[in-house]
Enzyme design. Structure first.
Site: not given
Ligand code: BG6
Length: 484
Positions: A14, A151, A180-182, A238, A243, A332, A375, A377, A395
């Site tokens: 939930s 995380k 790590d969803h990235y 965060d 990421h 950054k 892309y 340059k 591109d």
């Molecule tokens: C999360 C962070 O891991 O990733 C958030 O805790 C952030 O603060 C998010 O907004 C970003 O994920 P995405 O997939 O939208 O880039």
């Protein structure tokens, strides 16, 4: 190759993560035919609710903006795959009850092996008790068991080690999938192909060609209601430490022996180990203030009024190995900036001066989101009679080039990997350890463990970040291209 007879338990059903990411991803997999045959999803949470309410909540986030009847029909089918159990996170009878529920569903598998996937979409305070109780009460003896965790994995090196060792008392490394969803994002996965399937890229991928690299994350909104969580963690924990560092490791690692998960992860760990801890002098911190009718970070009711928590950070990392020595990697990230964008910018060195003066540098840009693109340059002769170089681009924008292909959501890709038992895009324990080593000293400084806490520079909501940013990047050799 799917594993049939898969049962997925979503703890925290939930909660926010489950609603925003886990269920939409499960639905995305289902509607595209990617869930195994005979799959069943059990939602588990403390909230007492009936199944109707559970379905309402979990499907509430599934998008069907045009009320497409086909999607609506799929949602109805999807509901039938799913049931709900309420219980506590720290008492044995609740988990015994869950086990009975699971066993009743698995009866239909008629003795064939079962595959249980336990997804902990939970706050870190309950990771350990849930992992322990699941192991004790719900672990299948006639099949596979996997656990997915998210995380934050601790707040620094010591707390991460403590958490990992508590989880390891019940779950083995090869049963554990740390998200790590990235790592599930299309362009992050693409890095392996771009680098290792192209001689042209591989040849330029080192200190001889590259001047500096930026990996940037920009979000156009602030903490908006999430201030309570955010203030405890800050932007470095965060986004950067997980990421962006994951992206950096894939961008810079050596070629793995194979695409087997351990080969890939070995190389990631090796390159991360070559990065010394970040120095204070190489950090720029910022915090957004109200502007253009938008509230500042401190205006968020869930944030202490005197908070110095950074909502923006730029840090420089150096890789002390043969390939990358001397090349600055600038990571950054910021909230409440001027746009939504995540990208990698690899800036090449200047061409030897002589026949060309004042021409732009080459730059390879890999845009992770929005609108995936790669892309380059480069300079070309200006078309026409004059003999002059102008900056232009090669591109590869995905939505123009691959018009018919659906790009999976990161969570869809990762849940599918976990169902298949592929660890490549999950974080191994030693990766976490070395990632925390790089960031822990500056985090302790920012947390005030070594004296007064540093004050972040203010930047207006909706701006590019603190005014010191251009100077920070400029010092590291970044040259703005003429076209920007
Ligand atoms: C999360 C962070 O891991 O990733 C958030 O805790 C952030 O603060 C998010 O907004 C970003 O994920 P995405 O997939 O939208 O880039």
């Amino acid at each position: 190759q799917f594993r049939d007879n898969t049962l997925i338990v979503v703890f925290g059903a939930s909660g926010d993560l489950a609603k925003k990411k886990t269920y939409p991803a499960l639905f995305g997999l289902y509607s595209n035919g990617y869930l195994p045959k005979d799959v069943h999803i059990v939602g588990y949470a403390r909230t007492k609710m009936d199944e109707e309410e559970y379905h309402k909540r979990t499907t509430g986030y599934i998008k069907n903006p045009n009320n497409d009847p086909e999607v609506a029909a799929k949602i109805e089918e999807f509901k039938k795959l799913s049931s709900y159990v309420s219980g506590n996170y720290d008492d044995t009878p609740s988990f015994q009850n869950l086990a009975r529920h699971i066993e009743a569903i698995e009866k239909s598998y008629q003795g064939r092996g079962v595959n249980r996937l336990f997804y902990l979409a939970l706050p870190p305070s309950v990771f350990v008790p849930v992992a322990k109780h699941v192991k004790e009460c719900c672990y299948a003896t006639n099949g596979t068991n996997r656990i997915i965790v998210e995380k934050p994995f601790g707040k620094d090196l010591d707390s991460c080690r403590e958490l990992l060792s508590s989880l390891k008392q019940s779950w083995k490394e090869d049963e554990t999938y740390r998200i790590d969803h990235y790592l599930g994002k299309e362009m992050v996965k693409n890095l392996l192909v771009l680098r290792f399937a192209n001689v042209a890229m591989g040849a330029a991928w080192d200190k001889n060609s590259i001047s500096n690299v930026q990996i940037s994350f920009k979000e156009p909104f602030g903490t908006e209601g999430r201030g309570g969580y955010f203030d405890e963690f800050g932007i470095i924990r965060d986004i950067l430490q997980n990421h962006l560092l994951q992206v950096l490791s894939i961008l810079t690692m050596e070629r793995p022996v194979s695409f087997a998960s351990e080969d890939i992860r070995d190389e990631k760990v090796k390159v991360l180990r070559a990065i010394p801890p970040i120095k204070r002098e190489e950090v720029l911190l910022g915090q957004y203030v109200g502007a253009n009718g938008k509230p500042g970070y401190l205006d968020d009711d869930t944030v202490p009024k005197d908070s110095v928590c950074p909502t923006f950070a730029a840090t420089t990392l150096w890789i002390n190995n043969e390939r990358w020595e001397g090349v600055p990697f600038i990571l950054k990230a910021g909230k409440a900036l001027n746009e939504a964008k995540v990208e990698i910018r690899m800036q090449f060195k200047d061409v030897t001066q002589g026949i060309f003066k004042d021409i732009s540098r080459n730059e390879l840009v890999i845009r992770i989101q929005p609108s995936e693109a790669v892309y380059l340059k480069l300079n070309a002769k200006t078309p026409g009679y004059a003999f002059r170089a102008i900056p232009t681009e090669m591109d590869l924008t995905y939505k123009r080039r691959f018009t018919d292909t659906k790009i999976p959501e990161a969570y869809e890709a990762l849940i599918l990997d976990a169902i298949k038992g592929d660890h490549s895009n999950f974080v191994r324990d030693d990766e976490l350890d070395v990632a925390w080593k790089i960031f822990t000293p500056i985090l302790h400084w920012i947390d005030g463990k070594e004296g007064p806490r540093p004050k972040p520079s203010p930047y207006p909501y909706g701006s590019r970040g603190p005014k010191e940013l251009d100077g920070f990047i400029g010092k590291l050799g970044y040259k703005r291209a003429a076209t920007e």
